[in-house]
Design a protein around this motif. Structure first.
Motif, PDB file in Angstrom:
ATOM      1  N   ASN A  99       0.834  -1.193   0.000  1.00  0.00           N
ATOM      2  CA  ASN A  99       0.000   0.000   0.000  1.00  0.00           C
ATOM      3  C   ASN A  99       0.880   1.259   0.000  1.00  0.00           C
ATOM      4  O   ASN A  99       1.710   1.448   0.902  1.00  0.00           O
ATOM      5  CB  ASN A  99      -0.938  -0.009   1.218  1.00  0.00           C
ATOM      6  CG  ASN A  99      -1.905   1.158   1.180  1.00  0.00           C
ATOM      7  OD1 ASN A  99      -1.512   2.305   1.401  1.00  0.00           O
ATOM      8  ND2 ASN A  99      -3.162   0.889   0.873  1.00  0.00           N
ATOM      9  N   ARG A 107       0.098  10.894  -5.812  1.00  0.00           N
ATOM     10  CA  ARG A 107      -1.279  11.147  -6.244  1.00  0.00           C
ATOM     11  C   ARG A 107      -1.697  10.377  -7.503  1.00  0.00           C
ATOM     12  O   ARG A 107      -2.811  10.565  -7.971  1.00  0.00           O
ATOM     13  CB  ARG A 107      -1.508  12.658  -6.378  1.00  0.00           C
ATOM     14  CG  ARG A 107      -1.557  13.328  -5.002  1.00  0.00           C
ATOM     15  CD  ARG A 107      -1.986  14.796  -5.035  1.00  0.00           C
ATOM     16  NE  ARG A 107      -0.934  15.650  -5.534  1.00  0.00           N
ATOM     17  CZ  ARG A 107      -0.894  16.160  -6.765  1.00  0.00           C
ATOM     18  NH1 ARG A 107      -1.878  15.924  -7.614  1.00  0.00           N
ATOM     19  NH2 ARG A 107       0.108  16.904  -7.139  1.00  0.00           N
ATOM     20  N   THR A 108      -0.814   9.523  -8.041  1.00  0.00           N
ATOM     21  CA  THR A 108      -1.237   8.625  -9.124  1.00  0.00           C
ATOM     22  C   THR A 108      -1.203   7.157  -8.689  1.00  0.00           C
ATOM     23  O   THR A 108      -1.117   6.260  -9.513  1.00  0.00           O
ATOM     24  CB  THR A 108      -0.360   8.807 -10.378  1.00  0.00           C
ATOM     25  OG1 THR A 108       1.018   8.796  -9.979  1.00  0.00           O
ATOM     26  CG2 THR A 108      -0.687  10.121 -11.082  1.00  0.00           C
ATOM     27  N   THR A 109      -1.275   6.912  -7.395  1.00  0.00           N
ATOM     28  CA  THR A 109      -1.385   5.535  -6.905  1.00  0.00           C
ATOM     29  C   THR A 109      -2.767   4.974  -7.200  1.00  0.00           C
ATOM     30  O   THR A 109      -3.743   5.720  -7.304  1.00  0.00           O
ATOM     31  CB  THR A 109      -1.126   5.470  -5.385  1.00  0.00           C
ATOM     32  OG1 THR A 109      -1.297   4.112  -4.952  1.00  0.00           O
ATOM     33  CG2 THR A 109      -2.101   6.331  -4.596  1.00  0.00           C
ATOM     34  N   ASN A 110      -2.852   3.654  -7.292  1.00  0.00           N
ATOM     35  CA  ASN A 110      -4.149   2.974  -7.410  1.00  0.00           C
ATOM     36  C   ASN A 110      -4.666   2.500  -6.055  1.00  0.00           C
ATOM     37  O   ASN A 110      -5.713   1.863  -5.990  1.00  0.00           O
ATOM     38  CB  ASN A 110      -3.999   1.741  -8.314  1.00  0.00           C
ATOM     39  CG  ASN A 110      -3.354   2.078  -9.630  1.00  0.00           C
ATOM     40  OD1 ASN A 110      -3.836   2.947 -10.346  1.00  0.00           O
ATOM     41  ND2 ASN A 110      -2.258   1.403  -9.963  1.00  0.00           N
ATOM     42  N   ASP A 111      -3.925   2.792  -4.993  1.00  0.00           N
ATOM     43  CA  ASP A 111      -4.220   2.162  -3.707  1.00  0.00           C
ATOM     44  C   ASP A 111      -5.279   2.910  -2.910  1.00  0.00           C
ATOM     45  O   ASP A 111      -5.569   4.074  -3.157  1.00  0.00           O
ATOM     46  CB  ASP A 111      -2.946   2.070  -2.869  1.00  0.00           C
ATOM     47  CG  ASP A 111      -1.948   1.112  -3.490  1.00  0.00           C
ATOM     48  OD1 ASP A 111      -2.361   0.260  -4.305  1.00  0.00           O
ATOM     49  OD2 ASP A 111      -0.755   1.220  -3.161  1.00  0.00           O
ATOM     50  N   MET A 112      -5.822   2.196  -1.928  1.00  0.00           N
ATOM     51  CA  MET A 112      -6.800   2.782  -1.009  1.00  0.00           C
ATOM     52  C   MET A 112      -6.046   3.545   0.073  1.00  0.00           C
ATOM     53  O   MET A 112      -5.053   3.038   0.599  1.00  0.00           O
ATOM     54  CB  MET A 112      -7.653   1.662  -0.416  1.00  0.00           C
ATOM     55  CG  MET A 112      -8.802   2.126   0.444  1.00  0.00           C
ATOM     56  SD  MET A 112      -9.877   0.751   0.963  1.00  0.00           S
ATOM     57  CE  MET A 112     -10.923   0.561  -0.478  1.00  0.00           C
ATOM     58  N   ASN A 115       2.052   5.833 -13.107  1.00  0.00           N
ATOM     59  CA  ASN A 115       0.926   5.005 -12.670  1.00  0.00           C
ATOM     60  C   ASN A 115       1.275   3.541 -12.910  1.00  0.00           C
ATOM     61  O   ASN A 115       1.348   3.103 -14.058  1.00  0.00           O
ATOM     62  CB  ASN A 115      -0.356   5.369 -13.429  1.00  0.00           C
ATOM     63  CG  ASN A 115      -1.530   4.484 -13.027  1.00  0.00           C
ATOM     64  OD1 ASN A 115      -2.015   3.689 -13.826  1.00  0.00           O
ATOM     65  ND2 ASN A 115      -1.963   4.570 -11.796  1.00  0.00           N
ATOM     66  N   HIS A 139       0.831  -0.773 -12.454  1.00  0.00           N
ATOM     67  CA  HIS A 139      -0.286  -1.723 -12.680  1.00  0.00           C
ATOM     68  C   HIS A 139      -1.262  -1.173 -13.723  1.00  0.00           C
ATOM     69  O   HIS A 139      -2.475  -1.367 -13.598  1.00  0.00           O
ATOM     70  CB  HIS A 139      -1.076  -1.987 -11.390  1.00  0.00           C
ATOM     71  CG  HIS A 139      -0.315  -2.687 -10.310  1.00  0.00           C
ATOM     72  ND1 HIS A 139      -0.107  -4.048 -10.301  1.00  0.00           N
ATOM     73  CD2 HIS A 139       0.277  -2.213  -9.188  1.00  0.00           C
ATOM     74  CE1 HIS A 139       0.586  -4.380  -9.212  1.00  0.00           C
ATOM     75  NE2 HIS A 139       0.838  -3.290  -8.525  1.00  0.00           N
ATOM     76  N   ARG A 192      -9.129   3.278 -15.781  1.00  0.00           N
ATOM     77  CA  ARG A 192      -7.860   3.921 -15.458  1.00  0.00           C
ATOM     78  C   ARG A 192      -7.621   5.135 -16.359  1.00  0.00           C
ATOM     79  O   ARG A 192      -7.117   6.168 -15.900  1.00  0.00           O
ATOM     80  CB  ARG A 192      -6.714   2.911 -15.594  1.00  0.00           C
ATOM     81  CG  ARG A 192      -5.394   3.362 -14.984  1.00  0.00           C
ATOM     82  CD  ARG A 192      -5.452   3.406 -13.471  1.00  0.00           C
ATOM     83  NE  ARG A 192      -5.708   2.099 -12.927  1.00  0.00           N
ATOM     84  CZ  ARG A 192      -4.785   1.134 -12.783  1.00  0.00           C
ATOM     85  NH1 ARG A 192      -3.536   1.363 -13.110  1.00  0.00           N
ATOM     86  NH2 ARG A 192      -5.112  -0.030 -12.270  1.00  0.00           N
TER      87      ARG A 192
END
Lengths: 237, 237
Positions: free
Chosen positions: A92, A134-139, A158, A160, A174
Motif C-alpha cells: 500500500n 497522487r497517481t497511486t491505485n491504492d486505497m 501510474n 499496474h 484507469r
C-alpha cells in the motif's frame, strides 16, 4: 549518476515473484553492489516484515545480492546511510509513505539516490519515486503527513496500468482517472506502466524495459506510446 | 431525526442515471422537501458543473423536487444554511472533500444534517458521510487539507463494492484492500455496498435498500451479510 528501476509490479501475469525482472534488476544494481537494504514498509499489514523479507530474499540471493530488511536495524536512518542500494517493495503506497516519514528517511533517501545509490522499487515502491503519490491505485487506508514523495523524477508514474474496466461495473476506467488527474493538474505529466514493464532511470534519461510499451498521458486526452527498448529524456515528458 | 441516503453508485448495471433509485430518494426526502441543493464538487473535472447539474436535474424534476446547484450561489455557506435538503453527486472523493473544505461548508453540513436536513449522496457523496474518506476507491488526484470527512455515521462505507479481481491482473482485490484497512485500523469498521444498494440512515439506525445485501467487514477477515430490507443500529457495526 542516478540509477533507479521503477517496476510496475512484482509479478507479470501468472509468473512467479519478480520472475520477469532478472535482467531489469541486474541493469540497475551492477557489479559494484553486493548487498541491498530492503524496505518492506508497504507490506507488513496482514503479514509480518519477516514474512515479506523471506518472500523477497531468495530472488536477490539467486541474483547474487545479499538482502537485509531495514526492520532489523534499530536506526533506520543509519541503515539508509550505510546501504549500497535500496529495494522498496510493493503493497500500500499510503502506508509506505507514512512509514517512511515516521522513520525519518524520506529526505535522506532522496539525497542518497540523487547522489547515485541504486534504487529498485515495484508498485508502491515505484510510486514513491515520483513528486507525489497522487497517481497511486491504492486505497488511502492511512493518512500520511503529506502526499509529497521522493521527487526523484519530474513526472508521475501510474503502476499496474490496465486499459478499460470490468463489464457491468460503473467505477471509472484507469484512462478516465488519469484524464481527470491531468485535467485538475494541468502542469503535470503521467507515464503509465503495464504489469511486467519498468522504467530504468539513468541520470537524466529513462529507458522502457519489458515486453509492453509504457503509455504517456498528456493534456487533453492525448496519449503517446513510449516504446519498450526506447530511451527518453526525463524532461521530455 | 438524521435522514441520510448513501447510495453506492448513480447507476446499477446498465440502467440509466439514478434509474434504480426513485423509491430510495423518496424515502429520504419525503413530502416536506420541495427543493434540493445539488453539490457537484466531485465532478466538474473533465466536464462543467453546468453539465453535471443538467445530467442530474431531470431525475429530481421527475421525482417532484426542484434542483439547483450550489455553484450558482455566490455564498456557498448561505446556500447550505437555506437548503431544504442536499444532494451530493459522485465523482472523485478527494476532489469533493477538498472543494467542500475550500467552500467552508464541511462543519455547517455536519451540523445541518445532524439536525435533520435530509442528505442524499452517491459514490463519493456517500463516502464523505463517513468519519474519513479512507475507504474510497478513488485516485488521490488532489490532496485535501485532511482526509477527515462529515463524520455523520460511526463507521466507514466502501461504495461500488465488487468481489474478486480481473483475471491476469495483480492489483489487490477489494476484499484484500478492506482486510488491510481493518488490520491497520483495528478500532474501525467497514460496510461495503454493491452497486444498486444503498444505506438509509434514520436517526441511530440504518436500513439496507436495493436488490443486493450489504457486506459488513470485521476484524480478522470475518465478513457478515447485512440483508437487504433489514435494519441495524449504527452502533452495532
Amino acid at each position: 549518476m542516478k540509477q533507479i528501476l521503477m517496476m510496475s509490479s512484482s509479478r507479470k501475469g501468472t509468473q512467479g515473484f519478480l520472475a520477469h525482472a532478472d535482467d531489469q534488476v541486474h541493469a540497475v544494481l551492477s557489479d559494484r553492489v553486493k548487498s541491498v537494504l530492503f524496505i518492506p514498509y508497504a507490506g507488513g499489514i496482514t503479514f509480518s516484515y519477516d514474512e515479506y523479507e523471506a518472500r523477497v530474499k531468495p530472488t536477490f540471493d539467486r541474483l547474487g545480492y545479499a538482502l537485509e530488511s531495514i526492520h532489523h536495524h534499530k536506526d533506520a536512518r543509519a541503515a539508509v546511510e550505510q546501504a549500497q542500494a535500496v529495494v522498496v517493495g510493493g503493497g500500500n503506497t499510503f502506508v509506505l509513505l507514512d512509514r517512511m516519514y515516521n522513520a525519518g528517511i524520506v529526505g535522506l533517501l532522496r539525497e542518497r539516490v540523487n547522489a547515485g545509490m541504486p534504487y529498485v522499487g515495484w508498485s508502491a515502491g515505484a510510486n514513491v519515486v515520483c513528486p507525489t503519490i497522487r497517481t497511486t491505485n491504492d486505497m488511502p487506508i492511512v493518512e500520511p503527513p503529506t502526499l509529497k514523495a521522493l521527487n526523484l523524477i519530474p513526472f508521475q508514474v501510474n503502476p499496474h496500468f490496465i486499459s478499460g474496466k470490468p463489464a457491468g461495473h460503473n467505477g471509472e476506467s484507469r484512462e478516465e482517472r488519469l484524464a481527470e488527474y491531468l485535467a485538475i493538474n494541468p502542469d503535470e505529466r503521467v507515464v503509465a506502466i503495464p504489469e511486467g514493464t519498468a522504467l530504468h532511470v539513468q541520470g537524466e534519461n529513462a529507458t522502457v524495459l519489458g515486453e509492453f510499451d509504457a503509455v504517456h498521458f498528456k493534456q487533453g486526452g492525448v496519449v503517446d506510446k513510449l516504446a519498450t527498448g526506447g530511451t527518453f529524456a526525463l524532461t521530455s515528458i
